[in-house]
Design a protein around this motif. Structure first.
Motif, PDB file in Angstrom:
ATOM      1  N   HIS A 132      39.335 -12.369 -14.014  1.00 48.35           N
ATOM      2  CA  HIS A 132      38.303 -12.553 -12.998  1.00 48.35           C
ATOM      3  C   HIS A 132      37.593 -13.894 -13.169  1.00 48.35           C
ATOM      4  O   HIS A 132      36.908 -14.360 -12.256  1.00 48.35           O
ATOM      5  N   GLU A 133      37.732 -14.500 -14.344  1.00 48.84           N
ATOM      6  CA  GLU A 133      37.106 -15.792 -14.583  1.00 48.84           C
ATOM      7  C   GLU A 133      37.886 -16.875 -13.840  1.00 48.84           C
ATOM      8  O   GLU A 133      39.094 -16.813 -13.702  1.00 48.84           O
ATOM      9  N   GLY A 134      37.181 -17.865 -13.378  1.00 51.87           N
ATOM     10  CA  GLY A 134      37.838 -18.923 -12.607  1.00 51.87           C
ATOM     11  C   GLY A 134      37.585 -18.738 -11.130  1.00 51.87           C
ATOM     12  O   GLY A 134      36.670 -18.005 -10.706  1.00 51.87           O
ATOM     13  N   GLU A 135      38.414 -19.383 -10.328  1.00 49.88           N
ATOM     14  CA  GLU A 135      38.204 -19.367  -8.886  1.00 49.88           C
ATOM     15  C   GLU A 135      39.526 -19.458  -8.149  1.00 49.88           C
ATOM     16  O   GLU A 135      40.532 -19.912  -8.689  1.00 49.88           O
ATOM     17  N   VAL A 136      39.484 -18.988  -6.915  1.00 47.06           N
ATOM     18  CA  VAL A 136      40.617 -19.096  -6.001  1.00 47.06           C
ATOM     19  C   VAL A 136      40.082 -19.650  -4.691  1.00 47.06           C
ATOM     20  O   VAL A 136      39.061 -19.192  -4.178  1.00 47.06           O
ATOM     21  N   ARG A 137      40.786 -20.627  -4.149  1.00 45.96           N
ATOM     22  CA  ARG A 137      40.329 -21.324  -2.939  1.00 45.96           C
ATOM     23  C   ARG A 137      41.089 -20.829  -1.714  1.00 45.96           C
ATOM     24  O   ARG A 137      42.307 -20.643  -1.760  1.00 45.96           O
ATOM     25  N   LEU A 138      40.359 -20.630  -0.640  1.00 45.28           N
ATOM     26  CA  LEU A 138      40.932 -20.188   0.642  1.00 45.28           C
ATOM     27  C   LEU A 138      40.777 -21.319   1.659  1.00 45.28           C
ATOM     28  O   LEU A 138      39.663 -21.576   2.131  1.00 45.28           O
ATOM     29  N   PRO A 139      41.855 -22.025   2.011  1.00 44.59           N
ATOM     30  CA  PRO A 139      41.735 -23.109   2.994  1.00 44.59           C
ATOM     31  C   PRO A 139      41.331 -22.584   4.373  1.00 44.59           C
ATOM     32  O   PRO A 139      41.671 -21.451   4.754  1.00 44.59           O
ATOM     33  N   MET A 140      40.609 -23.418   5.107  1.00 43.24           N
ATOM     34  CA  MET A 140      40.239 -23.119   6.492  1.00 43.24           C
ATOM     35  C   MET A 140      40.591 -24.319   7.358  1.00 43.24           C
ATOM     36  O   MET A 140      40.359 -25.463   6.964  1.00 43.24           O
ATOM     37  N   VAL A 141      41.134 -24.050   8.528  1.00 45.89           N
ATOM     38  CA  VAL A 141      41.581 -25.106   9.424  1.00 45.89           C
ATOM     39  C   VAL A 141      41.162 -24.756  10.841  1.00 45.89           C
ATOM     40  O   VAL A 141      41.060 -23.573  11.205  1.00 45.89           O
ATOM     41  N   ASP A 142      40.886 -25.758  11.644  1.00 45.18           N
ATOM     42  CA  ASP A 142      40.482 -25.508  13.029  1.00 45.18           C
ATOM     43  C   ASP A 142      41.617 -24.916  13.846  1.00 45.18           C
ATOM     44  O   ASP A 142      42.802 -25.181  13.591  1.00 45.18           O
ATOM     45  N   ASN A 143      41.248 -24.148  14.846  1.00 45.92           N
ATOM     46  CA  ASN A 143      42.221 -23.522  15.735  1.00 45.92           C
ATOM     47  C   ASN A 143      42.786 -24.551  16.728  1.00 45.92           C
ATOM     48  O   ASN A 143      42.168 -25.584  17.005  1.00 45.92           O
ATOM     49  N   SER A 144      43.962 -24.262  17.231  1.00 46.11           N
ATOM     50  CA  SER A 144      44.602 -25.101  18.238  1.00 46.11           C
ATOM     51  C   SER A 144      45.665 -24.279  18.946  1.00 46.11           C
ATOM     52  O   SER A 144      46.223 -23.343  18.359  1.00 46.11           O
ATOM     53  N   GLN A 145      45.947 -24.595  20.189  1.00 45.38           N
ATOM     54  CA  GLN A 145      47.059 -23.968  20.889  1.00 45.38           C
ATOM     55  C   GLN A 145      48.389 -24.603  20.505  1.00 45.38           C
ATOM     56  O   GLN A 145      49.447 -24.093  20.858  1.00 45.38           O
ATOM     57  N   ASP A 146      48.331 -25.699  19.760  1.00 45.71           N
ATOM     58  CA  ASP A 146      49.519 -26.403  19.293  1.00 45.71           C
ATOM     59  C   ASP A 146      49.791 -25.983  17.855  1.00 45.71           C
ATOM     60  O   ASP A 146      49.066 -26.368  16.929  1.00 45.71           O
TER      61      ASP A 146
END
Length: 209
Positions: A132-146
């Protein structure tokens, strides 16, 4: 990566759709699911189908370029599934859900490019994480119809160290993947739980002020 037969994938995808719909992660006809097949093609949900009420007719085969090999029109986001199979050859399944918590976080986080989970026991649900120590990153990206635009925007973040096998499309939903359908579902469920826990923590902090 060796896949499964189309005959085996169909009932498994139907069951996954029922479970995710029961959790509220597949409203209306939202979401799409896929699995790598043993002949080099992919099983993918048909566009416009309700994922909680899938039938065998709601799942089709496509080739590596997304061309249909059986009747039906594949999900509009099939290209994003295929991009993950190319980027991570060990991937056997990809799941895309539309939970209100995931969408809410992506909107509340403004223009942030990621959300970082730290200190949660649930982090050990991710492949290769043993503490449980440490971290995990969740990327986020803008939406697009492409779809090509989304793929290009998120690709470099996905291969960085410490990144979850998942990402959020802002105002849209969550993608998760794994070596098989079971692992992909575990990653999706763990990520959804972490998002809900973080939002609950923020709400409690506000209430206790």
């Amino acid at each position: 990566m060796t896949g499964i037969s189309f005959a085996a994938a169909v009932p498994m995808l139907i069951e996954v759709g029922q479970r995710l719909d029961a959790r509220g992660w597949a409203p209306a006809t939202a979401g799409n699911y896929s699995a790598r097949l043993d002949d080099g093609s992919f099983a993918v949900t048909v566009s416009g189908t309700h994922k909680g009420r899938l039938t065998p007719d709601g799942i089709m085969r496509v080739d590596a370029a997304g061309r249909g090999l059986t009747p039906g029109r594949p999900s509009a986001e099939t290209a994003l599934h295929l991009a993950l199979y190319r980027l991570f050859p060990g991937t056997g399944a990809v799941l895309h859900g539309h939970s209100p918590h995931a969408v809410g976080l992506s909107r509340a986080a403004g223009e942030a490019g990621e959300w970082v989970f730290r200190g949660h026991e649930m982090l050990k649900a991710f492949p290769g994480v043993v503490s449980h120590e440490g971290e995990v990153r969740l990327p986020m990206v803008d939406n697009s119809q492409d779809m090509a635009e989304i793929e290009a925007a998120v690709r470099s973040a996905l291969v960085e160290p410490g990144v979850a096998p998942a990402y959020l499309i802002r105002s849209h939903g969550l993608y998760a993947w794994g070596a098989d359908l079971d692992e992909a579902e575990r990653v999706l469920e763990a990520t959804e739980w972490l998002i809900a826990a973080e939002l609950a923590e923020q709400n409690f902090r506000e209430a206790l002020r």
